[in-house]
Design a protein around this motif. Sequence first.
Motif, PDB file in Angstrom:
ATOM      1  N   THR A   1      11.686   3.286   4.806  1.00 36.29           N
ATOM      2  CA  THR A   1      11.550   3.547   3.368  1.00 36.29           C
ATOM      3  C   THR A   1      10.894   2.372   2.641  1.00 36.29           C
ATOM      4  OG1 THR A   1      13.551   4.914   3.432  1.00 36.29           O
ATOM      5  CG2 THR A   1      12.799   4.164   1.268  1.00 36.29           C
ATOM      6  N   LEU A   2      11.353   1.156   2.919  1.00 34.03           N
ATOM      7  CA  LEU A   2      10.818  -0.023   2.238  1.00 34.03           C
ATOM      8  C   LEU A   2       9.368  -0.289   2.623  1.00 34.03           C
ATOM      9  CD1 LEU A   2      13.809  -2.554   2.392  1.00 34.03           C
ATOM     10  CD2 LEU A   2      13.057  -1.163   0.457  1.00 34.03           C
TER      11      LEU A   2
ATOM     12  N   LEU B   1       7.194   2.059   0.607  1.00 34.02           N
ATOM     13  CA  LEU B   1       7.268   1.695  -0.809  1.00 34.02           C
ATOM     14  C   LEU B   1       6.414   0.478  -1.126  1.00 34.02           C
ATOM     15  CD1 LEU B   1       8.702   2.147  -3.585  1.00 34.02           C
ATOM     16  CD2 LEU B   1      10.440   0.538  -2.790  1.00 34.02           C
TER      17      LEU B   1
ATOM     18  N   PHE C   1       3.000   0.329  -3.450  1.00 32.48           N
ATOM     19  CA  PHE C   1       3.174  -0.209  -4.810  1.00 32.48           C
ATOM     20  C   PHE C   1       3.180  -1.734  -4.882  1.00 32.48           C
ATOM     21  CE2 PHE C   1       5.346   3.976  -4.842  1.00 32.48           C
ATOM     22  CZ  PHE C   1       4.584   4.601  -5.817  1.00 32.48           C
TER      23      PHE C   1
ATOM     24  N   SER D   1       4.914  -6.679   4.619  1.00 37.04           N
ATOM     25  CA  SER D   1       5.577  -5.371   4.569  1.00 37.04           C
ATOM     26  C   SER D   1       5.497  -4.634   5.901  1.00 37.04           C
ATOM     27  CB  SER D   1       4.940  -4.498   3.476  1.00 37.04           C
ATOM     28  OG  SER D   1       5.093  -5.090   2.209  1.00 37.04           O
TER      29      SER D   1
END
Length: 470
Positions: free
Chosen positions: A120-121, A124, A128, A154
Amino acid sequence: MDRMKQMDDQKAAQTDALGTEPVGRLMLRLAAPSIAAQVINLLYNMVDRIYIGHIEGIGQMALTGVGVCLPLIMLISAFAALAGMGSAPRASIFLGKGEKEKAEQTLGNAVSLLFLIAVTLTVLFLVFAKDLLLMFGASENTIPYAVQYMRIYSCGTLFVQFTLGLNVFISAQGFAKTSMLTVMIGAICNIILDPILIFGLHMGVAGAALATIISQCISMIWILRFLTGPKTVIRIRKRNLKLSSEIILPSVALGLSPFIMQSTESLLSICFNSSLLKYGGDVAVGTMTIASSIMQFAMLPLQGLTQGSQPIISYNFGAHNMDRVKKGFQILLVSCVTFSMTLWALVMIAPQAFIRLFNDSQELLEFGAPCIRIYMAMVGIFGIQIACQQTFIALGNAKNSLFLALLRKIILLIPLIYIMPAIFTQNQTRAVFMAEPVADFLAVTTTAFLFARYFKKIMGGHLEKDVAGA
């Protein structure tokens, strides 16, 4: 068969020592590797910034840009704490009760939760990253460096989640040296790779981010091999990966306190950086990057002390051995306060020495030294806060640990960031830095009062409810 029996006996002895070995010696044996691991982990986090700050021509702007990434990096770490630091104390309590199967279920559920969080992270932050970094205080001068670093970092979110979230299960069993090796392996790889990628291959900020995720991947592999191998007391098993509300919900409830403690660093960075950018510009944000790095230096060894004490306190709480619980807390408190007072003295005497680690700009030295003294003014008593709050977690007390996590940062510090410059209008930049010691003093006082009352009830045998089973 004899060899297998010998290995089982060794593992049992490792865990049983939590309830039998003299507390002071045991805590030293467990805490020393944990402290070393946290100091190494600090180097792991700081070495990128040290190298980046010395990139010729762009060092100061690149350092500030990477500093703006810290809230997102802290948020990734916070989610690892939600799953790992909430589950590991419960696993220790179950081991103290002799319920190994429940301890393994807790570990398996933590693995699954960490995987879901990581996916999920990653999505995201890849989508963004720029919008979030601008919101966190990046300027037109620093946003290119911030985006470049964050998008690469990320991609390694899964490695970070598993490394931070599962390593606590190794120390929770009493294998502190193995836990330390996990961090050491990653840190050494990072220290080696950083100059090669940043300067040797001329990758700059991108090289620093790539070095970090490669190193975290290596640490993750080491952890997974251990927790699926023959030396661990509790093992990752396929049958325990399916999430169970009975197992995971109490773990998440207990993990909310460390999650809030770390995740609110992101919110704090937004508040600090936006206010400092308004009143002092990029040099003020750069000073906050250094000040927050020094605060990490204060926090990580303290967390090493609490990680060394957590298995002792949790295991003996599960085994209803309250004398060892009391002794463990007393030693933890003295150790934490001694360290925090030592760091306070060093910062007050020579703040410039800390600044020079990152950048030797004369502007930054002159501006930053008094601000860092103000920011760290109450760090000397912060050992009380950490010792009490982390013991709440070790005892499985989700309610009080959650309140204290909310108190210091959400209830006190964030409003003070805006209140202080409204009161002290002559130097609003320094007033922003002043919010930290005011919040620290109020939080420490409240924490000490609440913990004294709660601990007295434990020692008096008035807490009949089994916290681990709540």
